[in-house]
Design an enzyme around this catalytic site. Structure first.
Site, PDB file in Angstrom:
ATOM      1  CD  GLU A  90      67.717 -11.517  50.928  1.00 50.56           C
ATOM      2  OE1 GLU A  90      66.769 -11.719  51.727  1.00 50.56           O
ATOM      3  OE2 GLU A  90      67.758 -12.264  49.778  1.00 50.56           O
ATOM      4  CE1 TYR A 102      71.662 -14.401  60.843  1.00 47.01           C
ATOM      5  CE2 TYR A 102      71.878 -12.188  59.866  1.00 47.01           C
ATOM      6  CZ  TYR A 102      70.796 -13.055  60.702  1.00 47.01           C
ATOM      7  OH  TYR A 102      69.634 -12.888  60.569  1.00 47.01           O
TER       8      TYR A 102
END
Length: 145
Positions: A90, A102
């Site tokens: 998350e 990411y």
């Protein structure tokens, strides 16, 4: 890396959120499912589960950012996710740098957790759920003779 060093880095890396404590890191580090990647200035923690893994936190001190340390730590965590077909994490919706990191490592947004991050000032922010699907390695077959 020791729990006290993790807590100090986490506090500097996440100024807006409540940082994790030394005790919280000690508890995590005592679990057999936890893996860590650490270097001077940063660390990451990963939890291995059957068939999947979750990056629990990635923390890089402000002065160590934008030098490739975050990418190195993520790559090390992914490499430690043995047996995991998918790796989850998350990230705060407003954290554009982390989202780009990411995405550059192959993660894709798959969901949202409304008001997941609660801030001491009473504010809250959505978390984006991201996933990396790892390639299954197939045994090489010898071509027919």
């Amino acid at each position: 890396m020791r729990a006290s060093a993790m807590a100090a880095i986490h506090k500097r890396a996440f100024a807006r959120q409540r940082p994790w404590t030394k005790t919280e890191f000690q508890v995590l580090l005592g679990q057999t499912s936890i893996r860590q990647a650490s270097r001077k200035g940063g660390f990451g923690l990963l939890r291995l589960l059957p068939g999947e893994a979750e990056i629990l936190t990635l923390a890089v001190q402000p002065e160590a950012r934008r030098q490739g340390l975050g990418r190195l730590l993520v790559q090390e965590l992914i490499a430690q996710a043995t047996g995991a077909e998918r790796v989850f994490l998350e990230v705060a919706e407003s954290n554009q740098a982390a989202r780009a990191l990411y995405a550059g490592c192959g993660f894709e947004e798959i969901g949202r957790r409304p008001r997941y991050y609660a801030y001491p000032d009473g504010g809250a922010e959505d978390a984006l759920v991201m996933q990396l699907v790892r390639q299954k390695t197939r045994p090489t077959q010898n071509p027919p003779q």
